[in-house]
Write an enzyme that holds these catalytic residues in place. Structure first.
Site, PDB file in Angstrom:
ATOM      1  N   ASN A  11       0.047   8.577  -9.886  1.00  0.00           N
ATOM      2  CA  ASN A  11      -0.471   9.218 -10.110  1.00  0.00           C
ATOM      3  C   ASN A  11      -2.251   9.447 -10.888  1.00  0.00           C
ATOM      4  OD1 ASN A  11      -0.267  12.609  -9.962  1.00  0.00           O
ATOM      5  ND2 ASN A  11       1.390  13.005 -11.800  1.00  0.00           N
ATOM      6  N   GLU A  38      -1.540   7.070  -5.141  1.00  0.00           N
ATOM      7  CA  GLU A  38      -1.874   8.181  -5.448  1.00  0.00           C
ATOM      8  C   GLU A  38      -2.761   7.598  -6.227  1.00  0.00           C
ATOM      9  OE1 GLU A  38      -1.025  12.657  -6.155  1.00  0.00           O
ATOM     10  OE2 GLU A  38       0.296  10.763  -6.006  1.00  0.00           O
ATOM     11  N   ASP A 151       5.319   4.815  -2.095  1.00  0.00           N
ATOM     12  CA  ASP A 151       6.122   6.065  -2.376  1.00  0.00           C
ATOM     13  C   ASP A 151       5.988   7.099  -0.545  1.00  0.00           C
ATOM     14  OD1 ASP A 151       6.458   8.948  -2.861  1.00  0.00           O
ATOM     15  OD2 ASP A 151       4.683   9.384  -4.266  1.00  0.00           O
TER      16      ASP A 151
END
Length: 257
Positions: A11, A38, A151
């Site tokens: 993230n 990400e 993911d």
């Protein structure tokens, strides 16, 4: 030889580095391969210490859009080949795939799309799923032992999500998404964690806004999959539940090369 691989949706790679989490994590865990999703950075936006890490070769595939998506691989062994994307422009513009080819196996690191934004994004996600499966099956057909991590943005079963009924109409747990997971596995792939642990309630993602991690109201949407040809090589699979720094925690597998 035995090897260990870790997959982690960070993230934001710069953010997890800024909080002095990423490099200590990499040093302490010392995986043979670390796959990130990400990363939210162009390679030229990363500080040198994230590009040149002692003992590792680093590869990045960033989205054209700044601050969005992106994947990376840190690997101790230099791959025979590194492939960026799926070869489909609409998907590759989002920087979602890096494939590293090694002498005895091939690893695909993928940040699969999230379908919650709109019906169009759900359609994009499902078409990405199908395109990925076509590429993966092609590699297996060519005789490659395939590892797939990342993911996936879908919890497969009711045991992979804390509140299945409440989320049955939410992208990430829709019947069509879960059916695709069934289809994928039916093509000759295994969910490596479930090879070793059938316990429900093992999660890898928690919503940050609602502080869901404090209450363990989570989703298991991060996976390592392996083709049947390589299944016997996998010796362990775990979720690193206690690692902080993102709304996801890392997952890990050990395997014989």
């Amino acid at each position: 030889m035995s090897a260990r691989a870790i997959s982690w949706n960070v993230n934001g790679l710069r953010a997890v580095h800024r909080h002095e989490i990423f490099l200590p994590f990499l040093k302490d865990e010392s995986p043979d391969i670390l796959c990130l999703q990400e990363i939210k950075s162009l390679e030229e936006q990363l500080p040198p210490e994230l590009i040149q890490v002692d003992g590792y070769h680093a590869y990045f595939n960033s989205a054209e859009r700044k601050g969005y998506s992106g994947v990376a691989i840190y690997t101790k062994q230099e791959p025979v080949e590194v492939v960026y994307g799926l070869g489909i422009p609409e998907f590759d513009a989002e920087g979602r795939v890096i494939t590293a080819v090694y002498p005895t196996f091939t690893l695909m690191n993928i940040y699969y799309p999230n379908g919650q934004g709109s019906p169009d994004r759900l359609d994009f996600k499902m078409r990405f799923y199908d395109a990925f499966l076509n590429v993966a099956d092609g590699r297996v057909k060519d005789g490659q032992n395939l590892l797939v991590c990342g993911d996936v943005n879908t919890a497969h079963t009711e045991g992979d999500i804390a509140r299945p009924k409440e989320n049955s109409k939410t992208s990430g747990f829709l019947p069509t998404e879960r059916a695709w997971m069934d289809e994928f596995l039916s093509h000759g792939y295994s969910d490596t964690l479930r090879m070793f642990d059938d316990t429900p309630g093992i999660y890898s993602y928690w919503d940050m806004k609602s502080r869901a991690r404090d209450r363990d109201i989570g989703w298991r949407i991060d996976y390592f999959f392996v083709s049947d040809s390589f299944k016997a090589n996998v010796t362990n699979a775990t979720v690193l539940r206690d690692q902080l720094g993102s709304d996801h925690c890392p997952i890990s597998i050990a395997f014989d090369t």
